[in-house]
Design a protein around this motif. Structure first.
Motif, PDB file in Angstrom:
ATOM      1  N   GLU A 128       0.822  -1.202   0.000  1.00 25.96           N
ATOM      2  CA  GLU A 128       0.000   0.000   0.000  1.00 25.96           C
ATOM      3  C   GLU A 128       0.863   1.261   0.000  1.00 25.96           C
ATOM      4  OE1 GLU A 128      -2.769  -0.317   3.249  1.00 25.96           O
ATOM      5  OE2 GLU A 128      -3.720  -2.075   2.371  1.00 25.96           O
ATOM      6  N   LYS A 129       1.987   1.233   0.746  1.00 22.10           N
ATOM      7  CA  LYS A 129       2.882   2.394   0.817  1.00 22.10           C
ATOM      8  C   LYS A 129       4.322   1.943   0.714  1.00 22.10           C
ATOM      9  CE  LYS A 129      -0.114   5.044   3.885  1.00 22.10           C
ATOM     10  NZ  LYS A 129      -0.240   5.681   5.204  1.00 22.10           N
ATOM     11  N   SER A 130       5.142   2.760   0.072  1.00 18.21           N
ATOM     12  CA  SER A 130       6.574   2.486   0.018  1.00 18.21           C
ATOM     13  C   SER A 130       7.338   3.785   0.222  1.00 18.21           C
ATOM     14  CB  SER A 130       6.969   1.840  -1.310  1.00 18.21           C
ATOM     15  OG  SER A 130       6.784   2.746  -2.362  1.00 18.21           O
ATOM     16  N   ASP A 171      19.137   1.769  -2.769  1.00 17.90           N
ATOM     17  CA  ASP A 171      18.959   0.313  -2.800  1.00 17.90           C
ATOM     18  C   ASP A 171      18.090  -0.231  -1.660  1.00 17.90           C
ATOM     19  OD1 ASP A 171      20.821   0.953  -0.864  1.00 17.90           O
ATOM     20  OD2 ASP A 171      22.035  -0.834  -1.197  1.00 17.90           O
ATOM     21  N   ILE A 172      17.502   0.655  -0.832  1.00 19.42           N
ATOM     22  CA  ILE A 172      16.693   0.216   0.312  1.00 19.42           C
ATOM     23  C   ILE A 172      15.328   0.899   0.290  1.00 19.42           C
ATOM     24  CG2 ILE A 172      16.497   0.096   2.823  1.00 19.42           C
ATOM     25  CD1 ILE A 172      19.564   0.187   2.944  1.00 19.42           C
ATOM     26  N   THR A 173      14.270   0.071   0.400  1.00 23.08           N
ATOM     27  CA  THR A 173      12.899   0.569   0.415  1.00 23.08           C
ATOM     28  C   THR A 173      12.152  -0.021   1.597  1.00 23.08           C
ATOM     29  OG1 THR A 173      12.913   0.678  -1.999  1.00 23.08           O
ATOM     30  CG2 THR A 173      10.766   0.752  -0.940  1.00 23.08           C
ATOM     31  N   GLU A 174      11.398   0.822   2.312  1.00 21.96           N
ATOM     32  CA  GLU A 174      10.525   0.349   3.384  1.00 21.96           C
ATOM     33  C   GLU A 174       9.118   0.236   2.828  1.00 21.96           C
ATOM     34  OE1 GLU A 174      10.706   2.894   6.813  1.00 21.96           O
ATOM     35  OE2 GLU A 174      12.498   1.907   7.559  1.00 21.96           O
ATOM     36  N   LEU A 175       8.464  -0.894   3.082  1.00 17.20           N
ATOM     37  CA  LEU A 175       7.116  -1.160   2.592  1.00 17.20           C
ATOM     38  C   LEU A 175       6.180  -1.349   3.772  1.00 17.20           C
ATOM     39  CD1 LEU A 175       8.263  -3.847   0.058  1.00 17.20           C
ATOM     40  CD2 LEU A 175       7.677  -1.501  -0.503  1.00 17.20           C
ATOM     41  N   THR A 176       4.958  -0.817   3.663  1.00 16.72           N
ATOM     42  CA  THR A 176       3.960  -1.000   4.717  1.00 16.72           C
ATOM     43  C   THR A 176       2.594  -1.252   4.100  1.00 16.72           C
ATOM     44  OG1 THR A 176       3.603   1.389   4.868  1.00 16.72           O
ATOM     45  CG2 THR A 176       5.148   0.436   6.435  1.00 16.72           C
ATOM     46  N   GLY A 177       1.761  -1.976   4.821  1.00 14.54           N
ATOM     47  CA  GLY A 177       0.385  -2.219   4.409  1.00 14.54           C
ATOM     48  C   GLY A 177       0.234  -3.299   3.365  1.00 14.54           C
ATOM     49  N   ASP A 203       2.826  -7.196   7.079  1.00 10.58           N
ATOM     50  CA  ASP A 203       2.357  -5.820   7.208  1.00 10.58           C
ATOM     51  C   ASP A 203       3.468  -4.820   6.923  1.00 10.58           C
ATOM     52  OD1 ASP A 203      -0.253  -6.497   7.880  1.00 10.58           O
ATOM     53  OD2 ASP A 203       0.232  -6.676   9.999  1.00 10.58           O
ATOM     54  N   GLN A 204       4.713  -5.175   7.260  1.00 11.95           N
ATOM     55  CA  GLN A 204       5.853  -4.289   7.063  1.00 11.95           C
ATOM     56  C   GLN A 204       7.054  -5.081   6.601  1.00 11.95           C
ATOM     57  OE1 GLN A 204       6.608  -2.395  10.811  1.00 11.95           O
ATOM     58  NE2 GLN A 204       4.786  -1.123  10.715  1.00 11.95           N
ATOM     59  N   ALA A 205       7.854  -4.477   5.732  1.00 12.16           N
ATOM     60  CA  ALA A 205       9.088  -5.125   5.288  1.00 12.16           C
ATOM     61  C   ALA A 205      10.068  -4.070   4.815  1.00 12.16           C
ATOM     62  CB  ALA A 205       8.815  -6.104   4.149  1.00 12.16           C
ATOM     63  N   LYS A 206      11.342  -4.423   4.896  1.00 12.27           N
ATOM     64  CA  LYS A 206      12.390  -3.584   4.339  1.00 12.27           C
ATOM     65  C   LYS A 206      13.060  -4.418   3.257  1.00 12.27           C
ATOM     66  CE  LYS A 206      14.934  -1.028   7.017  1.00 12.27           C
ATOM     67  NZ  LYS A 206      15.966  -0.601   7.997  1.00 12.27           N
TER      68      LYS A 206
END
Length: 90
Positions: A38-40, A46-52, A66-69
């Motif tokens: 849902e959100k990044s 080279d690093i992205t945080e992902l949520t939702g 729910d969350q990942a890096k």
């Protein structure tokens, strides 16, 4: 919530089994890695945080959280969640 987490961890364990099989047999086929969330937020190039509702797929394997890096390099993609770390070779 605890049941959902337990089921998610069990599903991830089952889903990651094909990755282990690919590592053992040294399959030369390069599988694409697709990511949906849902959100990044890009932290570094080279690093992205992902949520939702994060969904990460490669071949027949799928990770849902729910969350990942995600850290990406030329040779691999590393997914870090609060429960585990997975590295997928490209």
């Amino acid at each position: 919530m605890r049941l959902k987490t337990t089921i998610a961890i069990l599903c991830m364990t089952v889903a990651l089994a094909p990755l282990a099989a690919h590592a053992e047999t040294k399959v030369k086929e390069k599988l694409p890695v697709t990511i949906d969330a849902e959100k990044s937020k890009t932290i570094a190039p080279d690093i992205t945080e992902l949520t939702g509702n994060v969904v990460i797929k490669t071949g027949a394997s799928e990770i849902r959280t729910d969350q990942a890096k995600v850290k990406s390099s030329k040779k691999s993609v590393t997914v870090t969640t609060k429960d585990f770390v997975v590295t997928i070779k490209r």
